[in-house]
Design a protein around this motif. Sequence first.
Motif, PDB file in Angstrom:
ATOM      1  N   ASN A   1     -42.177 -19.179   1.035  1.00 16.85           N
ATOM      2  CA  ASN A   1     -42.833 -18.348   1.932  1.00 16.85           C
ATOM      3  C   ASN A   1     -41.894 -17.386   2.679  1.00 16.85           C
ATOM      4  OD1 ASN A   1     -45.557 -19.092   2.870  1.00 16.85           O
ATOM      5  ND2 ASN A   1     -44.825 -20.838   1.667  1.00 16.85           N
ATOM      6  N   LEU A   2     -40.380 -17.885   2.784  1.00 20.83           N
ATOM      7  CA  LEU A   2     -39.475 -17.217   3.150  1.00 20.83           C
ATOM      8  C   LEU A   2     -39.165 -15.938   2.374  1.00 20.83           C
ATOM      9  CD1 LEU A   2     -37.214 -16.600   5.346  1.00 20.83           C
ATOM     10  CD2 LEU A   2     -35.794 -18.172   4.310  1.00 20.83           C
ATOM     11  N   MET A   3     -38.978 -16.068   1.088  1.00 22.92           N
ATOM     12  CA  MET A   3     -38.880 -15.115   0.157  1.00 22.92           C
ATOM     13  C   MET A   3     -39.937 -13.680   0.405  1.00 22.92           C
ATOM     14  SD  MET A   3     -39.590 -14.687  -3.754  1.00 22.92           S
ATOM     15  CE  MET A   3     -41.451 -14.436  -3.520  1.00 22.92           C
ATOM     16  N   GLU A   4     -41.276 -14.284   0.675  1.00 18.08           N
ATOM     17  CA  GLU A   4     -42.368 -13.227   1.172  1.00 18.08           C
ATOM     18  C   GLU A   4     -41.990 -12.586   2.276  1.00 18.08           C
ATOM     19  OE1 GLU A   4     -47.300 -13.199   1.331  1.00 18.08           O
ATOM     20  OE2 GLU A   4     -46.190 -15.020   1.155  1.00 18.08           O
ATOM     21  N   ALA A   5     -41.604 -13.413   3.333  1.00 22.77           N
ATOM     22  CA  ALA A   5     -41.204 -12.583   4.605  1.00 22.77           C
ATOM     23  C   ALA A   5     -39.964 -11.539   4.167  1.00 22.77           C
ATOM     24  CB  ALA A   5     -40.498 -13.610   5.669  1.00 22.77           C
ATOM     25  N   ASN A   6     -39.005 -12.024   3.336  1.00 22.32           N
ATOM     26  CA  ASN A   6     -38.176 -11.041   3.128  1.00 22.32           C
ATOM     27  C   ASN A   6     -38.406  -9.796   2.492  1.00 22.32           C
ATOM     28  OD1 ASN A   6     -35.331 -11.971   4.013  1.00 22.32           O
ATOM     29  ND2 ASN A   6     -35.871 -13.649   3.351  1.00 22.32           N
ATOM     30  N   ASP A   7     -39.586 -10.092   1.352  1.00 19.99           N
ATOM     31  CA  ASP A   7     -39.956  -8.873   0.862  1.00 19.99           C
ATOM     32  C   ASP A   7     -40.632  -7.901   1.698  1.00 19.99           C
ATOM     33  OD1 ASP A   7     -39.008 -10.039  -1.593  1.00 19.99           O
ATOM     34  OD2 ASP A   7     -41.080 -11.009  -2.299  1.00 19.99           O
ATOM     35  N   ARG A   8     -41.095  -8.394   2.853  1.00 12.18           N
ATOM     36  CA  ARG A   8     -41.675  -7.526   3.707  1.00 12.18           C
ATOM     37  C   ARG A   8     -40.789  -7.139   4.946  1.00 12.18           C
ATOM     38  NH1 ARG A   8     -47.220  -6.835   3.316  1.00 12.18           N
ATOM     39  NH2 ARG A   8     -46.988  -5.151   5.003  1.00 12.18           N
ATOM     40  N   GLU A   9     -39.514  -7.432   4.919  1.00 13.64           N
ATOM     41  CA  GLU A   9     -38.592  -7.094   5.787  1.00 13.64           C
ATOM     42  C   GLU A   9     -38.973  -7.849   7.140  1.00 13.64           C
ATOM     43  OE1 GLU A   9     -37.652  -3.031   5.570  1.00 13.64           O
ATOM     44  OE2 GLU A   9     -36.598  -3.083   3.915  1.00 13.64           O
ATOM     45  N   GLY A  10     -39.545  -8.909   7.180  1.00 14.74           N
ATOM     46  CA  GLY A  10     -39.834  -9.457   8.364  1.00 14.74           C
ATOM     47  C   GLY A  10     -41.156  -9.417   8.848  1.00 14.74           C
ATOM     48  N   ASP A  11     -42.030  -8.266   8.220  1.00 17.19           N
ATOM     49  CA  ASP A  11     -43.298  -7.949   8.699  1.00 17.19           C
ATOM     50  C   ASP A  11     -44.255  -9.083   8.041  1.00 17.19           C
ATOM     51  OD1 ASP A  11     -45.879  -7.382   9.107  1.00 17.19           O
ATOM     52  OD2 ASP A  11     -45.625  -5.381   7.963  1.00 17.19           O
ATOM     53  N   PRO A  12     -44.777 -10.065   9.174  1.00 22.63           N
ATOM     54  CA  PRO A  12     -45.386 -11.276   8.875  1.00 22.63           C
ATOM     55  C   PRO A  12     -46.998 -10.978   8.589  1.00 22.63           C
ATOM     56  CG  PRO A  12     -45.702 -10.831  11.261  1.00 22.63           C
ATOM     57  CD  PRO A  12     -44.734  -9.688  10.582  1.00 22.63           C
ATOM     58  N   SER A  13     -47.366  -9.993   8.231  1.00 21.38           N
ATOM     59  CA  SER A  13     -48.827  -9.477   7.697  1.00 21.38           C
ATOM     60  C   SER A  13     -49.314 -10.303   6.507  1.00 21.38           C
ATOM     61  CB  SER A  13     -49.079  -7.825   7.457  1.00 21.38           C
ATOM     62  OG  SER A  13     -48.714  -7.177   8.563  1.00 21.38           O
ATOM     63  N   ASP A  14     -48.681 -10.484   5.504  1.00 20.45           N
ATOM     64  CA  ASP A  14     -48.832 -11.178   4.452  1.00 20.45           C
ATOM     65  C   ASP A  14     -48.906 -12.718   4.569  1.00 20.45           C
ATOM     66  OD1 ASP A  14     -49.266  -8.878   3.085  1.00 20.45           O
ATOM     67  OD2 ASP A  14     -47.528  -9.213   1.715  1.00 20.45           O
ATOM     68  N   LEU A  15     -47.977 -13.003   5.588  1.00 15.70           N
ATOM     69  CA  LEU A  15     -48.147 -14.448   5.838  1.00 15.70           C
ATOM     70  C   LEU A  15     -49.217 -14.891   6.454  1.00 15.70           C
ATOM     71  CD1 LEU A  15     -44.252 -15.095   6.905  1.00 15.70           C
ATOM     72  CD2 LEU A  15     -45.366 -15.645   4.579  1.00 15.70           C
ATOM     73  N   TRP A  16     -49.634 -13.943   7.492  1.00 16.33           N
ATOM     74  CA  TRP A  16     -51.030 -14.139   8.313  1.00 16.33           C
ATOM     75  C   TRP A  16     -52.251 -14.307   7.390  1.00 16.33           C
ATOM     76  CZ3 TRP A  16     -51.220 -16.862  12.355  1.00 16.33           C
ATOM     77  CH2 TRP A  16     -50.268 -16.702  13.135  1.00 16.33           C
ATOM     78  N   VAL A  17     -52.261 -13.312   6.322  1.00 18.93           N
ATOM     79  CA  VAL A  17     -53.347 -13.361   5.548  1.00 18.93           C
ATOM     80  C   VAL A  17     -53.311 -14.669   4.866  1.00 18.93           C
ATOM     81  CG1 VAL A  17     -54.123 -12.384   3.172  1.00 18.93           C
ATOM     82  CG2 VAL A  17     -53.180 -10.865   5.132  1.00 18.93           C
ATOM     83  N   THR A  18     -52.406 -15.068   4.449  1.00 20.72           N
ATOM     84  CA  THR A  18     -52.122 -16.741   3.858  1.00 20.72           C
ATOM     85  C   THR A  18     -52.709 -17.617   5.008  1.00 20.72           C
ATOM     86  OG1 THR A  18     -50.407 -16.081   2.152  1.00 20.72           O
ATOM     87  CG2 THR A  18     -50.843 -18.483   2.961  1.00 20.72           C
ATOM     88  N   LEU A  19     -52.249 -17.642   5.965  1.00 16.64           N
ATOM     89  CA  LEU A  19     -52.774 -18.458   7.191  1.00 16.64           C
ATOM     90  C   LEU A  19     -53.965 -18.534   7.551  1.00 16.64           C
ATOM     91  CD1 LEU A  19     -49.467 -18.262   9.215  1.00 16.64           C
ATOM     92  CD2 LEU A  19     -50.111 -20.299   8.262  1.00 16.64           C
ATOM     93  N   LEU A  20     -54.607 -17.302   7.597  1.00 18.72           N
ATOM     94  CA  LEU A  20     -55.929 -17.110   8.009  1.00 18.72           C
ATOM     95  C   LEU A  20     -56.949 -17.782   6.886  1.00 18.72           C
ATOM     96  CD1 LEU A  20     -55.827 -13.790   9.824  1.00 18.72           C
ATOM     97  CD2 LEU A  20     -56.144 -15.930  10.868  1.00 18.72           C
ATOM     98  N   SER A  21     -56.485 -17.479   5.690  1.00 17.31           N
ATOM     99  CA  SER A  21     -57.319 -17.922   4.540  1.00 17.31           C
ATOM    100  C   SER A  21     -57.484 -19.446   4.376  1.00 17.31           C
ATOM    101  CB  SER A  21     -56.878 -17.405   3.140  1.00 17.31           C
ATOM    102  OG  SER A  21     -55.617 -17.698   2.819  1.00 17.31           O
ATOM    103  N   LEU A  22     -56.439 -19.952   4.974  1.00 21.63           N
ATOM    104  CA  LEU A  22     -56.238 -21.500   4.832  1.00 21.63           C
ATOM    105  C   LEU A  22     -56.782 -21.982   6.302  1.00 21.63           C
ATOM    106  CD1 LEU A  22     -52.933 -22.047   3.303  1.00 21.63           C
ATOM    107  CD2 LEU A  22     -55.054 -22.211   2.378  1.00 21.63           C
ATOM    108  N   GLY A  23     -57.437 -21.252   7.135  1.00 18.78           N
ATOM    109  CA  GLY A  23     -58.275 -21.879   8.217  1.00 18.78           C
ATOM    110  C   GLY A  23     -57.529 -21.968   9.545  1.00 18.78           C
ATOM    111  N   TYR A  24     -56.333 -21.319   9.506  1.00 18.26           N
ATOM    112  CA  TYR A  24     -55.472 -21.161  10.645  1.00 18.26           C
ATOM    113  C   TYR A  24     -55.797 -20.089  11.613  1.00 18.26           C
ATOM    114  CZ  TYR A  24     -52.502 -24.945   9.124  1.00 18.26           C
ATOM    115  OH  TYR A  24     -51.822 -26.104   8.857  1.00 18.26           O
TER     116      TYR A  24
END
Length: 397
Positions: free
Chosen positions: A236-259
């Motif tokens: 997950n840290l790699m995903e954040a680095n790939d987007r240079e700190g933009d959390p958009s993709d991380l939020w897509v993951t979290l929202l899909s998991l019910g957060y």
Amino acid sequence: MKPGILMKAVWPQVEQGVSLFTGCCVQTFCTPPLSSEWLCAQSKGCFYLEEDGEIVSHKYRLHLPQSSTVCITIKPLRLHQTEGKCCPWLSVDTVLYVLKESEPQENLQLVCCTDQQNKEMFGWKGELPSGVYWLLPFTTGCRLKKGKTAITGEAKLVYRDEDGELALTREFRAALSDIFETIDLDGNGLLSLEEYNFFELRTSGETCDEEVWAVCKENFDMKKNELTRQGFMDLNLMEANDREGDPSDLWVTLLSLGYNKALEMTEACPFVIDIYAEKCKPRIKAIYLEAGSWQLNRAICKSVVNKGDAKVMDGCENIIVYTYRTGMRITSVIENKSDNKVIVHVNNEQSRNCLSNRGLAVFAVEVAPKSMMVSQHVMPLNEQEEWLYSCVHSLLR
């Protein structure tokens, strides 16, 4: 009242078309065996709430090598990282429908469901012949539903450390740890490719093959070809680095998991299934992650028809309403024996302290000819208080 249902209740004589229930929640019990001689198989899983209100969950295949007395239980999963926090999913009702596989393979026969209650656990105990069974988890949707509370602000997921490197915040790491615990279906502290693919399927709609998994093995911490908790964090840290700190993709993951944006799990309910067998070692395996199937709907209807009270609708001998009550749940099913579709008006306005999965006190149900369908599921809003279920079914002409 059916044998084995311990509920303080009164069912007075009422006019045709009215289902009435008053009482307090008195629980029935299915206690897992304490003897160490019983063999146990366990798997975790999760209910996920979709945008349209549909509920997705894991589905399982159970293999019983020989006939045995078994005890089957399901309950919401308590997560380590949420100690002292509000955990709304712990009040979500859960049930397992057990269907036996036969020839042809898609011909599944309802065997039982876990309708005995012990606090948040629902279970069933009895004899099962050897063979292959399907375990279909279900929740009514009375409590696992879209929230109305608006979330102001957004939790921080990543930050720059003193060296300028991206790092995961403590709150995000705690959420990821809970996610890891939920998707680690066999509970061995590691993620197999199959377990990880359920996660990928839910969050991206895709899966990884062996080749991609081999690349993952070269870059992230693994043991016995399975991803460790730290490896999952680093992924997950790699995903954040790939987007240079933009959390958009991380939020897509979290929202899909019910957060939600406050990092609270409000639209998912992780659960754990335990299978105890007296004479053999049961084996359970998650096979699918999907919404409720027609087999599940048929099993629910059949269970209610087999165990519930039947009332012919006044003046409509071809329309029958079945009502089944167990523990803190009431389910009603409408059967249409006629050759024409019917529209049934359902009125719960006289009910008190009740929560319906429909979200409405008054609604209509269309039932196709020669078929049956669930009218509604009802639970108490507050289990500590008396509740009254008063429902009137009438035909819309």
